[in-house]
Design a protein around this motif. Structure first.
Motif, PDB file in Angstrom:
ATOM      1  N   VAL A 106      69.458  30.257 106.083  1.00 16.62           N
ATOM      2  CA  VAL A 106      68.192  30.913 105.743  1.00 16.62           C
ATOM      3  C   VAL A 106      68.385  31.871 104.571  1.00 16.62           C
ATOM      4  O   VAL A 106      67.530  31.963 103.674  1.00 16.62           O
ATOM      5  CB  VAL A 106      67.624  31.655 106.968  1.00 16.62           C
ATOM      6  CG1 VAL A 106      66.422  32.510 106.586  1.00 16.62           C
ATOM      7  CG2 VAL A 106      67.235  30.670 108.061  1.00 16.62           C
ATOM      8  N   PHE A 107      69.500  32.573 104.553  1.00 20.12           N
ATOM      9  CA  PHE A 107      69.773  33.508 103.459  1.00 20.12           C
ATOM     10  C   PHE A 107      69.866  32.761 102.126  1.00 20.12           C
ATOM     11  O   PHE A 107      69.398  33.248 101.093  1.00 20.12           O
ATOM     12  CB  PHE A 107      71.074  34.254 103.740  1.00 20.12           C
ATOM     13  CG  PHE A 107      71.439  35.255 102.681  1.00 20.12           C
ATOM     14  CD1 PHE A 107      70.861  36.516 102.666  1.00 20.12           C
ATOM     15  CD2 PHE A 107      72.363  34.939 101.696  1.00 20.12           C
ATOM     16  CE1 PHE A 107      71.194  37.440 101.684  1.00 20.12           C
ATOM     17  CE2 PHE A 107      72.693  35.850 100.714  1.00 20.12           C
ATOM     18  CZ  PHE A 107      72.107  37.098 100.703  1.00 20.12           C
ATOM     19  N   HIS A 110      66.228  31.405 100.803  1.00 13.79           N
ATOM     20  CA  HIS A 110      65.221  32.402 100.397  1.00 13.79           C
ATOM     21  C   HIS A 110      63.843  32.112 100.999  1.00 13.79           C
ATOM     22  O   HIS A 110      62.811  32.383 100.374  1.00 13.79           O
ATOM     23  CB  HIS A 110      65.099  32.461  98.876  1.00 13.79           C
ATOM     24  CG  HIS A 110      66.357  32.860  98.177  1.00 13.79           C
ATOM     25  ND1 HIS A 110      66.669  34.170  97.873  1.00 13.79           N
ATOM     26  CD2 HIS A 110      67.409  32.110  97.733  1.00 13.79           C
ATOM     27  CE1 HIS A 110      67.841  34.217  97.258  1.00 13.79           C
ATOM     28  NE2 HIS A 110      68.308  32.986  97.167  1.00 13.79           N
ATOM     29  N   ASP A 113      61.366  36.727 102.978  1.00 15.74           N
ATOM     30  CA  ASP A 113      61.341  37.679 101.883  1.00 15.74           C
ATOM     31  C   ASP A 113      62.092  38.962 102.233  1.00 15.74           C
ATOM     32  O   ASP A 113      62.203  39.338 103.391  1.00 15.74           O
ATOM     33  CB  ASP A 113      59.900  38.033 101.508  1.00 15.74           C
ATOM     34  CG  ASP A 113      59.125  36.809 101.052  1.00 15.74           C
ATOM     35  OD1 ASP A 113      59.764  35.898 100.497  1.00 15.74           O
ATOM     36  OD2 ASP A 113      57.898  36.772 101.262  1.00 15.74           O
ATOM     37  N   ARG A 117      65.401  38.206 105.200  1.00 12.93           N
ATOM     38  CA  ARG A 117      66.424  37.181 105.000  1.00 12.93           C
ATOM     39  C   ARG A 117      67.690  37.474 105.784  1.00 12.93           C
ATOM     40  O   ARG A 117      68.433  36.554 106.146  1.00 12.93           O
ATOM     41  CB  ARG A 117      66.781  37.083 103.517  1.00 12.93           C
ATOM     42  CG  ARG A 117      65.663  36.587 102.620  1.00 12.93           C
ATOM     43  CD  ARG A 117      66.028  36.778 101.163  1.00 12.93           C
ATOM     44  NE  ARG A 117      67.326  36.201 100.851  1.00 12.93           N
ATOM     45  CZ  ARG A 117      68.037  36.519  99.763  1.00 12.93           C
ATOM     46  NH1 ARG A 117      67.578  37.429  98.921  1.00 12.93           N
ATOM     47  NH2 ARG A 117      69.194  35.955  99.540  1.00 12.93           N
TER      48      ARG A 117
END
Length: 225
Positions: A106-107, A110, A113, A117
């Motif tokens: 997920v990091f 992006h 927001d 993150r």
């Protein structure tokens, strides 16, 4: 997405409460929390925050297995009346590793927001930072450290609340006013009739031409035959 966010918030809140309750109802609270978190994991599959990356898929699969182990362990503990169950540490370890992998995916994508993150990764890293070291040092789990795992779990719901599935990125609005031509350059095609400076001049020329033609025809009509 808001429904899934509320599920995560409720699951994290119940997880925190279950660790702080010492009466006979805490097993039921644990089970309710695990069930809600399992539903929240299903919502993460649907939201596809990891953009189908292999790391995220592997992380969610491992997290799902870990949560299933938690649910089974809580049912067994409720039946036996104690927490002596080997599935509990297995579920915790699987969930921690799985959410860490999912959080990395997920990091990188992006899809959340700002600080949101980091929240999925925090859910996965918390046991390695606060729960497992206590077990290694003391040989016993800490109920307080376990219950505080509910804080990042609830924060994950807060991070998901403003998120929409496959939300389009708003584009930059284009100006409706015509662009001014560069000095010495003619106006762009299609702008002449829209320009407030040019349109009146064209109208007056057309009107003058029509008047001259009408005047000429009138003089011809009045001239003696």
């Amino acid at each position: 997405m808001k429904a899934i966010a509320l599920v995560w918030i409720a699951g994290g809140t119940l997880w925190l409460a279950a660790g702080l309750v010492n009466d006979g109802t805490h097993e039921a609270i644990w089970l309710a929390s695990d069930t809600l978190i399992a539903i929240g994991i299903a919502g993460l599959w649907r939201a596809n925050l990891h953009s189908s990356r292999r790391l995220g898929v592997a992380g969610l699969a491992l997290t799902t297995l870990g949560r299933a182990a938690f649910v089974v362990a809580e049912i067994v503990s409720a039946i036996n009346g104690n927490d002596e169950n080997a599935l509990l540490p297995v579920g915790a370890l699987a969930t921690a590793i799985g959410m860490s992998l999912f959080g990395i995916a997920v990091f990188r994508t992006h899809t959340l927001d700002a600080l949101g993150r980091f929240v999925p990764l925090t859910v996965g890293l918390y046991p390695f930072a606060a729960m497992f070291p206590i077990v290694i040092v003391t040989g016993e789990p800490s109920s307080l450290a376990i219950s505080l795992w509910g804080v990042p779990i609830a924060l994950l719901g807060a991070a998901l609340a403003p998120k929409t599935v496959a939300a389009p990125t708003p584009g930059r609005a284009r100006s409706s006013s015509p662009r001014r031509p560069a000095p010495g350059m003619p106006p762009e095609a299609g702008h002449a009739r829209d320009s407030p400076d040019v349109a009146p001049i064209l109208n007056w020329k057309s009107l003058g031409t029509d008047l001259r033609r009408a005047s000429g025809r009138f003089r011809q009509w009045k001239a003696p035959q």
